[in-house]
Design an enzyme around this catalytic site. Structure first.
Site, mmCIF file in Angstrom:
data_model
loop_
_atom_site.group_PDB
_atom_site.id
_atom_site.type_symbol
_atom_site.label_atom_id
_atom_site.label_comp_id
_atom_site.label_asym_id
_atom_site.label_seq_id
_atom_site.Cartn_x
_atom_site.Cartn_y
_atom_site.Cartn_z
ATOM 1 N N SER A 103 5.901 5.763 -1.102
ATOM 2 C CA SER A 103 6.387 7.061 -0.609
ATOM 3 C C SER A 103 6.244 8.134 -1.688
ATOM 4 O O SER A 103 5.764 9.240 -1.416
ATOM 5 C CB SER A 103 7.855 6.960 -0.169
ATOM 6 O OG SER A 103 7.994 6.015 0.861
ATOM 7 N N THR B 166 12.189 7.099 -17.703
ATOM 8 C CA THR B 166 11.942 5.903 -18.503
ATOM 9 C C THR B 166 11.172 4.874 -17.688
ATOM 10 O O THR B 166 11.518 4.603 -16.534
ATOM 11 C CB THR B 166 13.289 5.321 -18.985
ATOM 12 O OG1 THR B 166 13.952 6.334 -19.728
ATOM 13 C CG2 THR B 166 13.097 4.084 -19.844
ATOM 14 N N CYS C 80 10.637 2.163 9.491
ATOM 15 C CA CYS C 80 11.248 3.487 9.440
ATOM 16 C C CYS C 80 11.622 4.003 10.818
ATOM 17 O O CYS C 80 12.452 4.887 10.948
ATOM 18 C CB CYS C 80 10.292 4.478 8.789
ATOM 19 S SG CYS C 80 9.432 3.772 7.409
HETATM 20 C C1 LIG Z 1 5.269 0.704 3.121
HETATM 21 C C2 LIG Z 1 4.381 1.867 3.252
HETATM 22 C C3 LIG Z 1 4.638 3.072 2.562
HETATM 23 C C4 LIG Z 1 5.876 3.274 1.738
HETATM 24 O O1 LIG Z 1 5.849 2.532 0.558
HETATM 25 P P1 LIG Z 1 7.229 2.320 -0.267
HETATM 26 O O2 LIG Z 1 6.818 1.643 -1.516
HETATM 27 O O3 LIG Z 1 8.089 1.455 0.611
HETATM 28 O O4 LIG Z 1 7.811 3.665 -0.495
HETATM 29 C C5 LIG Z 1 3.750 4.107 2.687
HETATM 30 N N1 LIG Z 1 2.638 3.988 3.448
HETATM 31 C C6 LIG Z 1 2.351 2.856 4.127
HETATM 32 C C7 LIG Z 1 1.095 2.777 4.921
HETATM 33 C C8 LIG Z 1 3.209 1.767 4.049
HETATM 34 O O5 LIG Z 1 2.923 0.660 4.713
#
Ligand SMILES: *Cc1c(COP(=O)(O)O)cnc(C)c1O
Length: 394
Positions: free
Chosen positions: A70, A236, A323
């Site tokens: 994200s 960090t 989500c």
């Molecule tokens: C899981 C996912 C994310 C988010 O990744 P996180 O590390 O959970 O923030 C973004 N894009 C796609 C396509 C994902 O499958």
């Protein structure tokens, strides 16, 4: 328990945990400190950066570590938008079925005066390069299209998209969170300018990811503070997480050919057996999809009920993306491939990993048809469909 939600997150490999443990314990030095104790942490962070770069055919100076997919998506898009603003270019091209980390960032930019074109993904869940060519304008500052979709697993023509963007001088970012560690990626050959990845989608730890950006592509910090990550990501360093990410990625790439062969076999068995359920349909292209992705719609049922029943059988599955669960809206991905609302509600996503066995898949194949039949018998909608008072859609 049968775990089939590997697009949601994966189990950490034992060797990854083992590689991380020293940095959660006695090796607690700060990678940005000057004394020898901290320098050990600095060394392993830089070693990890080299490993990640090598896995993508990038240079070590082109990788920054983040808190996950994200954050990488946000940073890539916000950076390109800021650069676009400086150049007077405020048009962005994306697709209709991106992850919310991309879509919600774009929505924010739209409120700030950006124009965003969302390319259609058609019934097979794949964007067409002709559409992209037509959409690029003089003021296009960014194309952001995912490598593989997280709900239906379809793989996009990334190399062709990259080639077009490079020819047109437009920055190309790809959310490759579902693809890294699952398909071969070469950022040079594929003309990728920015790429997001996340460790917990390939048997690494949660809360750590990376952003690849090609030399010269403008990347601004999302998080201000110290000078870590070449002034592009303050905070960090998450030393243990970074070591875990690199260890997991190297392992995933080493195991990829064998793991994909095994998972493809299991996936195909799921598809062929569960397709026997009447009025069901596979979501997304049959061939051009991740080796671990099964996604299907069953008419006349609610995906949520199906998930709860599967949970009672000890099976962890998903209706789509993590989500969107908990919300009553059907998945934007399934709507984007043209599934009507009522059908999109009856979806099931099963995503495999190297840890799954044929025995587990056989159990799922035994259980799912019974549950679907049970809920259909109770459904007034199904009753109308069966009596011909309502038309079947699939
Ligand atoms: C899981 C996912 C994310 C988010 O990744 P996180 O590390 O959970 O923030 C973004 N894009 C796609 C396509 C994902 O499958």
């Amino acid at each position: 328990m049968i775990y089939l939600d590997n697009a949601g997150t994966t189990r950490m490999d034992d060797s990854v945990l083992k590689a991380m443990l020293p940095y959660l314990g006695e090796q607690y030095g700060n990678a940005s400190s000057l004394y020898t104790f901290g320098q050990k942490a600095r060394e392993v962070v830089e070693e990890a950066r080299k490993t990640v770069a090598k896995c993508l055919n990038a240079q070590e100076g082109e990788i920054i570590f983040t808190s996950g997919g994200s954050e990488s998506d946000n940073q890539a898009i916000m950076s390109a938008a800021r650069y676009g603003t400086l150049k007077g270019k405020k048009h962005i091209i994306s697709s209709a079925f991106e992850h919310h980390a991309v879509l919600h960032t774009l929505k924010k930019l739209e409120k700030d005066g950006f124009e965003v074109t969302y390319l259609p993904v058609y019934e097979n869940g794949i964007v067409r390069v002709e559409d992209l060519k037509k959409a690029i304008k003089k003021d296009t500052c960014l194309v952001t299209i995912m490598f593989a979709n997280n709900e239906i697993g379809t793989i996009q023509p990334v190399a062709e998209i990259g080639k077009i963007c490079r020819e047109k001088g437009v920055i190309f970012h790809t959310d490759a969170v579902q693809a890294v560690g699952h398909v071969q990626i070469d950022v040079e050959k594929m003309h990728i300018d920015m790429l997001s990845l996340s460790a917990h989608k390939f048997h690494g730890p949660k809360g750590v990811g990376a952003l690849y950006y090609r030399r010269g592509v403008p990347v601004y910090p999302l998080i201000e503070g110290g000078a870590q990550e070449r002034n592009r990501r303050a905070g960090t360093e998450n030393v243990a997480g970074i070591v875990g990410l690199a260890t997991a990625l190297e392992l995933a790439i080493k195991e990829m050919p064998e793991a994909n062969k095994r998972m493809t076999k299991l996936r195909d068995k799921l598809i062929s057996e569960l397709s026997k359920i009447p009025h069901s349909a596979l979501n997304g292209d049959r061939k051009n999809r991740l080796a671990n992705n099964f996604s299907m719609c069953f008419e006349g049922i609610e995906g949520e009920s199906l998930l709860l029943s599967l949970d009672e059988h000890g099976i962890c599955a998903s209706s789509g993306s993590a989500c969107t669960s908990g919300s009553l809206d059907p998945s934007h991905v399934l709507l984007a491939i043209g599934r009507p609302h009522e059908v999109a509600h009856g979806s099931l996503r099963l995503t495999l990993s190297k840890f799954n066995t044929e025995k587990e898949v056989d159990e799922v194949i035994k259980v799912v048809p019974k549950i679907v039949e049970y809920y259909r018998k109770m459904s007034p909608v199904w009753d109308e469909l069966e009596k011909g008072e309502r038309k079947h859609v699939i």
